[in-house]
Design an enzyme around this catalytic site. Structure first.
Site, PDB file in Angstrom:
ATOM      1  N   GLU A  30       6.288  -4.862  -4.401  1.00 52.55           N
ATOM      2  CA  GLU A  30       7.216  -4.542  -5.473  1.00 52.55           C
ATOM      3  C   GLU A  30       8.189  -3.505  -4.911  1.00 52.55           C
ATOM      4  O   GLU A  30       7.755  -2.487  -4.369  1.00 52.55           O
ATOM      5  CB  GLU A  30       6.442  -3.951  -6.659  1.00 52.55           C
ATOM      6  CG  GLU A  30       7.306  -3.867  -7.882  1.00 52.55           C
ATOM      7  CD  GLU A  30       6.608  -3.203  -9.064  1.00 52.55           C
ATOM      8  OE1 GLU A  30       5.372  -3.108  -9.080  1.00 52.55           O
ATOM      9  OE2 GLU A  30       7.341  -2.771  -9.973  1.00 52.55           O
ATOM     10  N   ARG A 256      -8.916  -2.804  -0.255  1.00 51.44           N
ATOM     11  CA  ARG A 256      -7.713  -2.095   0.171  1.00 51.44           C
ATOM     12  C   ARG A 256      -8.072  -0.982   1.147  1.00 51.44           C
ATOM     13  O   ARG A 256      -9.202  -0.508   1.193  1.00 51.44           O
ATOM     14  CB  ARG A 256      -6.937  -1.560  -1.027  1.00 51.44           C
ATOM     15  CG  ARG A 256      -7.660  -0.514  -1.851  1.00 51.44           C
ATOM     16  CD  ARG A 256      -6.721   0.139  -2.882  1.00 51.44           C
ATOM     17  NE  ARG A 256      -5.954  -0.822  -3.660  1.00 51.44           N
ATOM     18  CZ  ARG A 256      -4.618  -0.803  -3.753  1.00 51.44           C
ATOM     19  NH1 ARG A 256      -3.908   0.109  -3.135  1.00 51.44           N
ATOM     20  NH2 ARG A 256      -3.996  -1.668  -4.489  1.00 51.44           N
ATOM     21  N   LYS A 266       1.533   4.850  -4.829  1.00 53.53           N
ATOM     22  CA  LYS A 266       3.000   4.883  -4.794  1.00 53.53           C
ATOM     23  C   LYS A 266       3.545   5.950  -5.733  1.00 53.53           C
ATOM     24  O   LYS A 266       4.529   6.602  -5.430  1.00 53.53           O
ATOM     25  CB  LYS A 266       3.547   3.537  -5.239  1.00 53.53           C
ATOM     26  CG  LYS A 266       3.848   2.593  -4.106  1.00 53.53           C
ATOM     27  CD  LYS A 266       4.653   1.422  -4.666  1.00 53.53           C
ATOM     28  CE  LYS A 266       4.568   0.236  -3.737  1.00 53.53           C
ATOM     29  NZ  LYS A 266       5.011  -0.992  -4.410  1.00 53.53           N
TER      30      LYS A 266
END
Ligand code: ATP
Ligand code: MG
Length: 553
Positions: A30, A256, A266
């Site tokens: 994104e 992850r 983020k």
């Protein structure tokens, strides 16, 4: 080398002909921030599979949220992917926003089939209606509308007739499902914001869950690789694709990457930048890919790290020291050696002829003979590291002190004869003699010295600012809401007048060197003619490992 579990799946699929031999992966960021080392793992994995199995790799921007997305992020992401995985061909770069029209048509299809509806619950009501783990949710009144009524409302939503927050479009699945993602998930929201690519064309924007599976399907992705938290979204992606009768990728989840001493959220990285806790997204202390690059981490070292930690389905936290070790391993082989003095102490060689200099041979890289040699000027006035001299040394200090002989690397043996001080008693100069018979640093008579020091000749020295970059956080697990209190106050130490051998004066921006005995350093972006700036890429040894060991009983 043994296969990771995803490679095993791919090879099994190739054996059974499941995808007719195709391997098509993607990296779907994104564009709402800069990529970090966790994304690097995903890029290496996806691009690596495509390369290994002669497949195709897409970069797809999941640009479904106009409020947080910017062109700056798109550009930085493409730079980072290219740096790690090689240039991505223009026709392999996609944008979710390019599919908005298609997605909308699919939404109409579902509405017409009575599989989706327009819902008029407010966000608060929607939360109330959602139910709990024990209680099923309540059905939205919108569920009872006819397909025709829903279709008309949907079209009016699209036409921009309604305010934000008044309506949503939801899939009609199961308000009693044990999987919350299936309790009539939202497909569209009304958002009156300017999109960085589609401008003001759209008044409604797809949710991530509605968009994501369609994007993979439209691009004919074979193996849709994502992190574990999307495992329970998979039934929803499957539901959408089944209801629409569309092509169906195989979703595969993996754990992850988490790193010690590092935050990878983020939101927090954005806060660090906007709150000016760092100097920008590419501040060398950040875990962003652009920061690692700026700091001198070789792309090959980042790839080697991602390879080495492997791919699993178990959440774990990797020691950031392993990343640093991968960088050391790479740079030890590739970086040329130079001499630089960070905290200079003046040394005068008493018996060196006035006004003369000598060019001495220095090896560029002992690990790589092909790197050859260079000339380093030696003269009457030199700098050594302040820490390499002690007037009253303790027992185990073997470096320079009054009466002691040491080797100056590639040069001569020198002996300290005298110490000069200022009025406050600080040492300002050390006077030495040199032994001409020890040229090159070799002892002609087997005489031994216990230390070899690096040095720089004063007359020809270049001056530089050196940024001693260290870990941004000083605790192993800095994550948590109060992560800012874990910032390492010593994460950046500035040295304003380091002295460097003259060959460094013209080094290209980005190039990494080993400063002998000090660590690896690269030429920072801020360097310009007349102002040299270096970053410490990584220390020679893991000083944190020692610190940690000390803390243990
Ligand atoms: P957010 O969801 O907060 O925007 P994100 O880090 O998930 O953050 P995306 O842009 O959605 O951001 O990530 C793009 C891809 O990178 C996703 O496929 C995601 O699975 C992968 N990814 C993100 N963080 C990690 C990580 N720490 N380790 C491995 N892969 C990651
Ligand atoms: Mg995400």
């Amino acid at each position: 080398m043994s296969l990771n579990f995803i490679e095993e799946i791919v090879e099994e699929d190739n054996r059974t002909g499941k995808w007719e031999g195709r391997v098509h992966t993607r990296f779907p960021p994104e564009p709402n921030g800069y990529l970090h080392i966790g994304h690097a793992k995903s890029i290496c994995l996806n691009a690596g599979l495509a390369r290994k199995y002669n497949g195709t790799f897409n970069v797809r921007f999941d640009d479904t949220n106009p409020a947080k997305e910017e062109q700056e992020y798109v550009d930085s992401i493409l730079r980072d992917v290219a740096w790690l995985a090689g240039d991505v061909a223009k026709d392999r770069v996609f944008f979710a926003s390019d599919y908005f029209g298609k997605m909308y048509e699919y939404a109409e299809t579902l509405v017409k089939a009575g599989k989706a509806y327009v819902c008029d619950l407010t966000p608060e009501q929607m939360r109330e209606y959602r139910g709990t783990m024990k209680e099923p949710g309540k059905e939205s009144p919108g569920r009872k509308r006819t397909p025709d009524e829903n279709l008309e409302l949907l079209r009016r939503m699209k036409a921009g007739e309604f305010e934000e927050g008044t309506y949503t479009v939801r899939a009609k699945i199961d308000m009693a499902s044990g999987n919350f993602n299936l309790r009539d998930p939202v497909m569209y929201r009304i958002v009156k914001a300017h999109h960085h690519r589609t401008g003001d064309t759209w008044a409604i924007y797809p949710s991530y869950d509605w968009a994501h599976g369609l994007e993979d399907s439209l691009e004919k992705i074979t193996h849709s690789i994502c992190t574990l938290e999307f495992e329970n979204h998979r039934p929803l992606y499957d539901w959408f694709l089944n209801e629409l009768g569309l092509y169906h990728p195989q979703q595969i989840e993996f754990a992850r990457l988490n790193l010690t001493y590092t935050v990878l959220s983020k939101r927090k990285l954005l806060e660090l930048v906007s709150g000016r806790h760092v100097r920008g997204w590419d501040d060398p202390r950040m875990p962003t890919i652009s920061a690692l690059r700026r700091r001198g981490y070789p792309a090959a070292a980042v790839r080697a790290f991602c390879d080495e930690i492997g791919v699993t389905r178990v959440d774990s936290v990797i020691d950031v020291g392993r990343l640093e070790n991968a960088v050391r391993g790479d740079l030890n082989r590739t970086a040329e050696r130079r001499m630089a003095v960070l905290k200079p102490l003046k040394v005068v060689i008493e018996n060196w002829p006035d006004g003369t200099t000598e060019a001495l041979d220095a090896v560029n890289n002992p690990e790589d003979e092909a790197a050859g040699k260079r000339k380093v000027p030696f003269g009457k006035v030199l700098y050594i590291e302040r820490d390499d001299f002690m007037e009253n040394p303790p027992k185990k200090f073997f470096r320079l002190s009054p009466g002691r002989e040491v080797r100056l690397r590639y040069a001569y043996f020198v002996t300290c004869k005298e110490v000069k001080k200022d009025a406050a008693g600080n040492v300002t100069e050390v006077v030495c003699t040199y032994d001409p018979a020890t040229k090159g640093g070799d002892s002609p008579d087997g005489r031994k010295v216990k230390a070899t020091l690096h040095w720089v000749a004063a007359e020809t020295a270049a001056t530089a600012e050196v940024r001693l970059v260290d870990r941004l956080f000083n605790v192993e697990s800095p994550e948590g809401d109060d992560y800012l209190k874990n910032l390492n106050p010593k994460s950046l130490e500035l040295v304003s007048d380091a002295k460097l051998e003259p060959s460094l004066a013209t080094a290209d921006v980005g190039r990494v060197f080993q400063f002998e005995r000090l660590g690896y350093f690269n030429v920072d972006l801020d360097s310009k003619p007349g102002k040299l700036v270096f970053n410490r890429t990584v220390t020679l040894k893991d000083a944190w490992a020692k610190e940690q060991a000390k803390g243990e009983p």
